[in-house]
Design an enzyme around this catalytic site. Sequence first.
Site, PDB file in Angstrom:
ATOM      1  N   SER B  55      -8.260   4.539  -3.651  1.00  0.00           N
ATOM      2  CA  SER B  55      -6.603   3.799  -3.407  1.00  0.00           C
ATOM      3  C   SER B  55      -6.898   2.580  -2.580  1.00  0.00           C
ATOM      4  O   SER B  55      -7.531   2.518  -1.587  1.00  0.00           O
ATOM      5  CB  SER B  55      -5.560   4.824  -2.790  1.00  0.00           C
ATOM      6  OG  SER B  55      -5.361   5.938  -3.576  1.00  0.00           O
ATOM      7  N   GLU B  62       3.164 -12.965  -1.022  1.00  0.00           N
ATOM      8  CA  GLU B  62       4.083 -12.835  -2.381  1.00  0.00           C
ATOM      9  C   GLU B  62       4.393 -11.371  -2.789  1.00  0.00           C
ATOM     10  O   GLU B  62       4.638 -11.312  -3.869  1.00  0.00           O
ATOM     11  CB  GLU B  62       3.589 -13.729  -3.236  1.00  0.00           C
ATOM     12  CG  GLU B  62       3.423 -15.074  -3.033  1.00  0.00           C
ATOM     13  CD  GLU B  62       1.887 -15.332  -2.394  1.00  0.00           C
ATOM     14  OE1 GLU B  62       1.246 -14.539  -2.038  1.00  0.00           O
ATOM     15  OE2 GLU B  62       1.789 -16.764  -2.262  1.00  0.00           O
ATOM     16  N   SER B  63       4.116 -10.366  -1.909  1.00  0.00           N
ATOM     17  CA  SER B  63       4.535  -8.844  -2.160  1.00  0.00           C
ATOM     18  C   SER B  63       2.986  -8.110  -2.164  1.00  0.00           C
ATOM     19  O   SER B  63       2.363  -8.085  -1.123  1.00  0.00           O
ATOM     20  CB  SER B  63       5.233  -8.767  -3.160  1.00  0.00           C
ATOM     21  OG  SER B  63       6.494  -9.136  -2.912  1.00  0.00           O
ATOM     22  N   HIS B  68      -4.734   2.637  -7.886  1.00  0.00           N
ATOM     23  CA  HIS B  68      -5.003   4.354  -7.685  1.00  0.00           C
ATOM     24  C   HIS B  68      -5.887   4.665  -8.707  1.00  0.00           C
ATOM     25  O   HIS B  68      -5.403   4.394  -9.946  1.00  0.00           O
ATOM     26  CB  HIS B  68      -3.800   5.355  -7.525  1.00  0.00           C
ATOM     27  CG  HIS B  68      -3.077   5.011  -6.272  1.00  0.00           C
ATOM     28  ND1 HIS B  68      -3.271   5.370  -5.016  1.00  0.00           N
ATOM     29  CD2 HIS B  68      -1.821   4.199  -6.383  1.00  0.00           C
ATOM     30  CE1 HIS B  68      -2.052   4.719  -4.147  1.00  0.00           C
ATOM     31  NE2 HIS B  68      -1.479   4.035  -4.985  1.00  0.00           N
ATOM     32  N   CYS B  83       6.395 -12.351  -5.667  1.00  0.00           N
ATOM     33  CA  CYS B  83       7.685 -13.300  -5.677  1.00  0.00           C
ATOM     34  C   CYS B  83       7.549 -14.619  -5.673  1.00  0.00           C
ATOM     35  O   CYS B  83       6.361 -15.051  -5.287  1.00  0.00           O
ATOM     36  CB  CYS B  83       8.297 -13.018  -4.071  1.00  0.00           C
ATOM     37  SG  CYS B  83       8.649 -11.079  -4.070  1.00  0.00           S
TER      38      CYS B  83
END
Lengths: 129, 129
Positions: B55, B62-63, B68, B83
């Site tokens: 993971s 930008e986010s 996973h 974003c």
Amino acid sequence: LKSLGQQWVVELYDCSPHQLDDIDFIRETMLAAAHKMGATVVEEVFHHFSPYGISGVVIIAESHLAIHIWKEYGYIALDVFTCGDGISPEVGFEVIKKAVDAKSSKVVKTLRGIKSELGIDESQPHKPE
Amino acid sequence: LKSLGQQWVVELYDCSPHQLDDIDFIRETMLAAAHKMGATVVEEVFHHFSPYGISGVVIIAESHLAIHIWKEYGYIALDVFTCGDGISPEVGFEVIKKAVDAKSSKVVKTLRGIKSELGIDESQPHKPE
């Protein structure tokens, strides 16, 4: 369960502004959500942007919680992704929504890793009586 | 753009199994995806589970990108959330899909922070001629 996991893609609106730039509060809230869900926290990372804005992720053994905060709009983009039985995104969602005092929310629920698409057959053969 | 961000919720199927338990390869792939997208990496964290499973998350200005991996099913759950203008989840998706040699994929695209719902009005008034 018919999928490996489930993910709630959450929009939180009109959140309490005085909590949206407090990285310690947000971290504690995200960890509290993970614990309330019964998840096992394996990693966590949070970042504060200038002048404001917080992004953070808690990786759990059962997938992750991710948050991005726009204080200027009272808006939070939240993801709660869980795997396995006995753990639900809903519990984490409720903890976080309450903590930030979101006046409204929108949730898109998606299944991740649909077992029939992965060739996983969990049908239980009936034993002869 | 009519939203603050856009998120691709991606299922990658039948990925090349020999790459799915190599945490360094996965980290490098995720960072390469972020860079190819033109994103600014601010944090990254990856975790290897026993006996296998990875993971990881890359937080970008930008986010985020989150992954996973279920090696046993050749399956990857990937999120690419961006974003702002000039950056697209598609570029990151393509880098990762190619690197893990996914034979098929499914993408659910969602808008995050729809501006009309946040009271953001970006309409440009026309200047009188």
